[in-house]
Design an enzyme around this catalytic site. Sequence first.
Site, PDB file in Angstrom:
ATOM      1  N   PHE A  15       0.829  -1.199   0.000  1.00  0.00           N
ATOM      2  CA  PHE A  15       0.000   0.000   0.000  1.00  0.00           C
ATOM      3  C   PHE A  15       0.861   1.246   0.000  1.00  0.00           C
ATOM      4  CE2 PHE A  15      -2.540  -3.453   1.613  1.00  0.00           C
ATOM      5  CZ  PHE A  15      -3.681  -3.326   0.841  1.00  0.00           C
ATOM      6  N   CYS A  16       0.258   2.345  -0.395  1.00  0.00           N
ATOM      7  CA  CYS A  16       0.905   3.644  -0.520  1.00  0.00           C
ATOM      8  C   CYS A  16       1.815   3.904   0.681  1.00  0.00           C
ATOM      9  CB  CYS A  16      -0.165   4.734  -0.639  1.00  0.00           C
ATOM     10  SG  CYS A  16       0.509   6.352  -0.957  1.00  0.00           S
ATOM     11  N   PRO A  17       3.036   4.322   0.452  1.00  0.00           N
ATOM     12  CA  PRO A  17       3.669   4.690  -0.826  1.00  0.00           C
ATOM     13  C   PRO A  17       4.452   3.564  -1.494  1.00  0.00           C
ATOM     14  CG  PRO A  17       5.117   5.369   0.935  1.00  0.00           C
ATOM     15  CD  PRO A  17       3.906   4.690   1.589  1.00  0.00           C
ATOM     16  N   ASP A  42      -3.655  -1.842  -4.577  1.00  0.00           N
ATOM     17  CA  ASP A  42      -3.887  -0.653  -3.758  1.00  0.00           C
ATOM     18  C   ASP A  42      -4.707   0.337  -4.590  1.00  0.00           C
ATOM     19  OD1 ASP A  42      -3.846   1.657  -2.245  1.00  0.00           O
ATOM     20  OD2 ASP A  42      -1.673   1.878  -2.238  1.00  0.00           O
TER      21      ASP A  42
END
Length: 84
Positions: A15-17, A42
């Site tokens: 997931f981000c980043p 994501d």
Amino acid sequence: MSRHPPHHLDVTGTFCPLPILLAAREMRKLQTGDLLEIVGDDPGILEDMPVWCERAGNRLVEMVEEEGGVVRSLVEKGTVAPKR
């Protein structure tokens, strides 16, 4: 555009980043014009990938959202982005 098959990067489960960081790291190994296919789940990729491509000087060739929330992005490596 590269005549070689695209390189593949699976960022599913991150997931981000992380998806963008991993894509950027992989892209540094490639030559200008090479293609990198990034597959992840994501939902943030839908917003983050186009922004990253623009800032990094790469070209987003296509982005497809598949069943199950999987996002498949095809990115062509551009020349090095100018320093700001």
